[in-house]
Motif scaffolding. Structure first.
Motif, short mmCIF file in Angstrom:
data_model
loop_
_atom_site.label_atom_id
_atom_site.label_comp_id
_atom_site.label_asym_id
_atom_site.label_seq_id
_atom_site.Cartn_x
_atom_site.Cartn_y
_atom_site.Cartn_z
N PRO A 217 -3.30 -22.42 -17.59
CA PRO A 217 -2.75 -23.35 -16.71
C PRO A 217 -4.27 -24.92 -17.77
CG PRO A 217 -5.28 -22.29 -16.26
CD PRO A 217 -4.34 -21.38 -17.56
N ARG A 218 -3.88 -25.86 -16.96
CA ARG A 218 -3.98 -26.85 -17.28
C ARG A 218 -5.21 -27.00 -17.57
NH1 ARG A 218 -1.92 -32.23 -15.34
NH2 ARG A 218 -3.04 -32.89 -17.20
N THR A 219 -5.92 -26.66 -16.78
CA THR A 219 -7.63 -26.24 -16.58
C THR A 219 -8.11 -25.66 -17.01
OG1 THR A 219 -7.65 -28.17 -14.78
CG2 THR A 219 -9.61 -27.17 -15.14
N LEU A 220 -8.65 -25.57 -18.53
CA LEU A 220 -10.12 -24.03 -19.37
C LEU A 220 -10.54 -23.67 -17.93
CD1 LEU A 220 -9.11 -25.30 -22.70
CD2 LEU A 220 -7.63 -23.94 -21.59
N ALA A 221 -11.14 -25.23 -17.46
CA ALA A 221 -12.29 -24.11 -16.57
C ALA A 221 -11.93 -23.33 -15.56
CB ALA A 221 -12.78 -25.37 -15.72
N LEU A 222 -10.27 -23.53 -15.07
CA LEU A 222 -10.06 -22.52 -14.32
C LEU A 222 -9.10 -21.02 -14.81
CD1 LEU A 222 -7.87 -22.07 -11.62
CD2 LEU A 222 -6.52 -22.48 -12.47
N LEU A 223 -9.31 -21.34 -16.07
CA LEU A 223 -9.13 -20.12 -17.47
C LEU A 223 -9.93 -19.69 -16.88
CD1 LEU A 223 -6.80 -18.33 -18.95
CD2 LEU A 223 -7.27 -19.63 -20.85
N GLU A 224 -10.93 -20.15 -17.37
CA GLU A 224 -11.93 -19.60 -17.62
C GLU A 224 -12.64 -18.57 -16.31
OE1 GLU A 224 -16.71 -20.10 -19.62
OE2 GLU A 224 -15.37 -21.71 -18.54
N GLN A 225 -12.35 -18.82 -15.29
CA GLN A 225 -13.10 -18.10 -14.26
C GLN A 225 -12.51 -16.98 -14.17
OE1 GLN A 225 -15.67 -18.69 -12.46
NE2 GLN A 225 -15.19 -17.84 -10.50
N GLN A 226 -10.86 -17.23 -14.28
CA GLN A 226 -9.53 -16.17 -13.78
C GLN A 226 -10.26 -15.08 -15.25
OE1 GLN A 226 -6.53 -18.30 -14.55
NE2 GLN A 226 -5.72 -19.06 -12.56
N LEU A 227 -10.99 -15.62 -15.76
CA LEU A 227 -11.69 -13.74 -17.22
C LEU A 227 -12.09 -13.98 -16.42
CD1 LEU A 227 -9.88 -16.15 -20.95
CD2 LEU A 227 -8.89 -14.85 -19.06
N LEU A 228 -13.26 -14.34 -15.76
CA LEU A 228 -14.37 -13.64 -15.44
C LEU A 228 -14.04 -12.90 -14.87
CD1 LEU A 228 -16.50 -16.95 -15.79
CD2 LEU A 228 -17.71 -14.66 -16.27
N VAL A 229 -13.31 -12.81 -13.71
CA VAL A 229 -12.95 -11.96 -12.40
C VAL A 229 -12.04 -10.82 -12.99
CG1 VAL A 229 -11.20 -12.13 -10.28
CG2 VAL A 229 -12.71 -13.88 -10.75
N LEU A 230 -11.10 -11.27 -13.94
CA LEU A 230 -10.52 -10.35 -13.92
C LEU A 230 -11.39 -9.31 -15.06
CD1 LEU A 230 -7.11 -11.85 -15.87
CD2 LEU A 230 -7.20 -10.47 -14.03
N ARG A 231 -12.64 -9.75 -15.75
CA ARG A 231 -12.62 -8.90 -17.07
C ARG A 231 -13.64 -7.62 -15.86
NH1 ARG A 231 -18.60 -10.25 -17.80
NH2 ARG A 231 -17.30 -9.52 -20.71
N GLU A 232 -13.92 -8.31 -14.11
CA GLU A 232 -14.08 -7.36 -13.10
C GLU A 232 -13.52 -5.91 -12.89
OE1 GLU A 232 -17.94 -7.37 -13.06
OE2 GLU A 232 -17.81 -8.64 -14.02
N LYS A 233 -12.36 -6.45 -13.05
CA LYS A 233 -11.82 -5.28 -12.86
C LYS A 233 -10.35 -4.80 -13.83
CE LYS A 233 -11.00 -8.82 -8.63
NZ LYS A 233 -10.82 -7.53 -7.60
N ILE A 234 -10.12 -4.76 -14.85
CA ILE A 234 -9.61 -4.83 -15.99
C ILE A 234 -9.73 -3.19 -15.89
CG2 ILE A 234 -8.35 -6.86 -15.75
CD1 ILE A 234 -9.90 -7.36 -18.64
N THR A 235 -9.24 -2.45 -17.17
CA THR A 235 -9.53 -1.49 -17.58
C THR A 235 -9.27 -1.87 -19.89
OG1 THR A 235 -8.03 0.32 -17.60
CG2 THR A 235 -9.39 -0.21 -15.92
N GLU A 236 -9.90 -0.97 -20.61
CA GLU A 236 -9.55 -0.45 -21.22
C GLU A 236 -7.96 -0.62 -21.80
OE1 GLU A 236 -12.02 0.90 -25.08
OE2 GLU A 236 -12.18 1.48 -23.22
N HIS A 237 -7.34 -0.44 -20.78
CA HIS A 237 -5.72 0.19 -21.10
C HIS A 237 -4.91 -0.50 -19.87
CE1 HIS A 237 -7.70 4.62 -21.97
NE2 HIS A 237 -8.51 4.57 -21.11
N THR A 238 -5.38 -1.46 -19.57
CA THR A 238 -4.84 -2.82 -19.06
C THR A 238 -4.02 -3.62 -20.42
OG1 THR A 238 -6.59 -3.09 -17.02
CG2 THR A 238 -4.77 -5.13 -17.58
N GLN A 239 -2.77 -4.00 -20.13
CA GLN A 239 -2.17 -4.94 -20.74
C GLN A 239 -2.16 -6.40 -20.15
OE1 GLN A 239 1.70 -2.81 -22.53
NE2 GLN A 239 2.16 -3.92 -23.76
N ILE A 240 -2.20 -7.09 -21.60
CA ILE A 240 -2.32 -8.13 -20.90
C ILE A 240 -1.65 -9.65 -22.13
CG2 ILE A 240 -4.60 -10.59 -19.97
CD1 ILE A 240 -6.43 -9.14 -19.37
N ILE A 241 -0.71 -10.46 -21.85
CA ILE A 241 0.18 -10.61 -22.12
C ILE A 241 0.24 -12.20 -21.39
CG2 ILE A 241 2.23 -11.81 -23.05
CD1 ILE A 241 3.03 -8.50 -22.84
N ALA A 242 0.11 -13.30 -21.94
CA ALA A 242 -0.39 -14.84 -21.92
C ALA A 242 0.95 -16.13 -22.42
CB ALA A 242 -1.79 -15.09 -22.06
#
Length: 397
Positions: free
Chosen positions: A128-153
Motif C-alpha cells: 500500500p501507499r501508506t507504510l503505517a497501514l502495511l505495518e498494522q497489517q503485518l502486526l495482525v497477520l503475524r498473529e494468524k499465520i504459521t511457519e507454513h504460510t506462504q507470503i508473496i507481496a
C-alpha cells in the motif's frame, strides 16, 4: 479507460469504480498484479480453496482472477470493495453482498483486519501507499499465520523500498525480492517462528491533542491509514480558523479523515448534526473514536458513512437536506493524480445541500478549484487564503 485485462490465455473485463468518472488512461490492474498471477502459474502454486488471503487489491483485479478459490479479501477502501463487486459482476461470477455492502460470495471481503482467518496457506499482499497501514497489517497477520504460510507481496519498483523489506523482516521473517520486471517487483517472505513469537505491540492508533477553534482541547486518535495521521495538515488548520457552524445545522464532513472538521463543528455548535463521510474504514473508525472521546453526549446526533464521495447518502437519504458540506478533497487515487474525485465531491455536495446551503472547500491554490465551483454553483467566494491554500465557499441557489 482500458478495461480489457488479458493474461495467460484468460481475459477479464475490469473497471475502476465508478467507471463513469475515470480518466481514459487509467486501468484497474497494474504490472504488480500481473507478476503475482504469472508467478503462481509458473510455479504451480495453488490458491487453496477458502484458505488464502488477498490484501490491498486496489480495484479487485486479484480478487476477480482468483474468485474460484473463494479467497478472503481485505481492503480499507470502500471504493476498492465497490470495484471488486462490479468486476465480479462484469465477469459473470455471481457476486453477492451482505447487509454491509461488502461481497461475501464468491470472494469473502472484509473491512476489518481482525476478521481475517487464522492459519492461511497463502497470503498475497499488494504494497500500500501508506507504510503505517502495511505495518498494522503485518502486526495482525503475524498473529494468524504459521511457519507454513506462504507470503508473496508485490509492488511497483519505487514502492518496494528498504523500509518495506525491513518491516516484513521485523514482523514476519527473512525476506527476498525478485528481479524487476515491467517496472514491478515481487517480495517473498518466509514466516519464522522466532520472529512471530517475539512480542511487538502495535503503535496504532496514534494519539495527539489539538485545540478546536473555540479553544477546546481535543484528543485525536488516528488509525494507521488516516491522512495526516501524525499531526494536523496545513489545509485543515486554515479551515479551523475560518469555520462557522451554528446549532441545529446539518453538516457533512466529507473526506473526514480523523474527523477534525466535524469535531470542530461540534465544538462550535454542540447541537449540530454531523455526518462523517470517508471511503476509508480506518478514517471512519478514527472519527467515531474521536467523537466518543471528546463529545460523548453528541454521539446520537452523528453518523459515520463509508461512501464514494456522497453516493451512499444520495442513495439512502435523497436530496437537498444539508446546510453545510465541509471538504478537504484529495487530488490522487492510489498512485494516480486525478481531479475526478474532487469534481464528484462538488457535484454530490450540490445535490445534498438545501437551497441556500454552502459547500466550504479548502485546497491547494494551484488546483484552481474556484473555476470548477463557479461553473457548478454559478458563483464562488474566497473566505481566506495564504501562500499555499485557499478556502472557497459556494452557495446553492
Amino acid at each position: 479507460m482500458n478495461t480489457c485485462f488479458t493474461l495467460l490465455d484468460k481475459q477479464l473485463n475490469l473497471i475502476r469504480y465508478p467507471a463513469k468518472h475515470q480518466h481514459k488512461s487509467l486501468q484497474a490492474w497494474d504490472s504488480a498484479d500481473e507478476l503475482i498471477i504469472e508467478h503462481l502459474a509458473t510455479h504451480d502454486i495453488v490458491f487453496a480453496q477458502g484458505n488464502g488471503i488477498i490484501l490491498n487489491d486496489d480495484f479487485g483485479a486479484l480478487g476477480t482472477w482468483f474468485a474460484s478459490a473463494n479467497p478472503h479479501w481485505y481492503s480499507d477502501s470502500w471504493i476498492a470493495h465497490r470495484s471488486l463487486y462490479a468486476n465480479l459482476k462484469n465477469n459473470q461470477l455471481s457476486a453477492r453482498c451482505h447487509d454491509s455492502g461488502l461481497v461475501d460470495h464468491p470472494v469473502r471481503a472484509v473491512s476489518e483486519l481482525s476478521a481475517l482467518p487464522a492459519t492461511p496457506a497463502l497470503v498475497l499482499i499488494k504494497i500500500p501507499r501508506t507504510l503505517a497501514l502495511l505495518e498494522q497489517q503485518l502486526l495482525v497477520l503475524r498473529e494468524k499465520i504459521t511457519e507454513h504460510t506462504q507470503i508473496i507481496a508485490a509492488g511497483k519498483v519505487k514502492s518496494v523500498t528498504k523500509t518495506v523489506l525491513t518491516l516484513l523482516e521485523k514482523y514476519i521473517g527473512p525476506t527476498t525480492t525478485s528481479l524487476a520486471q515491467k517496472k514491478s517487483r515481487l517480495i517473498f517472505c518466509q514466516p519464522q517462528e522466532q520472529t512471530l513469537n517475539k512480542p511487538l505491540p502495535s503503535p496504532y492508533p496514534t494519539q495527539w491533542r489539538q485545540a478546536a477553534s473555540t479553544g477546546l482541547s481535543l484528543t485525536l486518535y488516528n488509525h494507521a491509514n488516516v491522512f495526516s495521521r501524525a499531526s494536523l495538515d496545513i489545509g485543515a488548520r486554515l479551515m479551523l480558523e475560518h469555520m462557522h457552524v451554528t446549532n441545529h445545522e446539518k453538516v457533512i464532513d466529507l473526506g473526514c479523515g480523523n474527523g477534525i472538521l466535524g469535531l470542530n463543528a461540534l465544538a462550535m455548535a454542540p447541537e449540530a448534526a454531523v455526518t462523517f463521510v470517508d471511503e476509508s474504514f480506518m478514517a471512519l473508525a478514527s472519527a467515531r473514536d474521536n467523537v466518543a472521546a471528546n463529545f460523548a453526549e453528541a454521539q446520537q446526533q452523528c453518523q459515520f458513512v463509508a461512501s464514494n464521495c456522497l453516493e451512499t447518502l444520495l442513495q439512502n437519504e435523497g436530496q437537498q437536506s444539508y446546510d453545510k458540506v465541509l471538504c478537504n478533497p484529495p487530488f490522487h487515487q492510489q498512485n494516480a493524480v486525478t481531479d475526478h474525485i474532487a469534481w464528484q465531491m462538488f457535484n454530490d455536495s450540490r445535490t445534498v445541500l438545501r437551497r441556500g446551503g454552502h459547500l466550504i472547500v479548502v485546497a491547494n491554490r494551484h488546483l484552481e478549484y474556484h473555476i470548477k465551483l463557479k461553473k457548478l454553483f454559478g458563483g464562488v467566494k474566497i473566505l481566506a487564503s495564504n501562500r499555499k491554500f485557499v478556502i472557497l465557499s459556494a452557495a446553492k441557489r
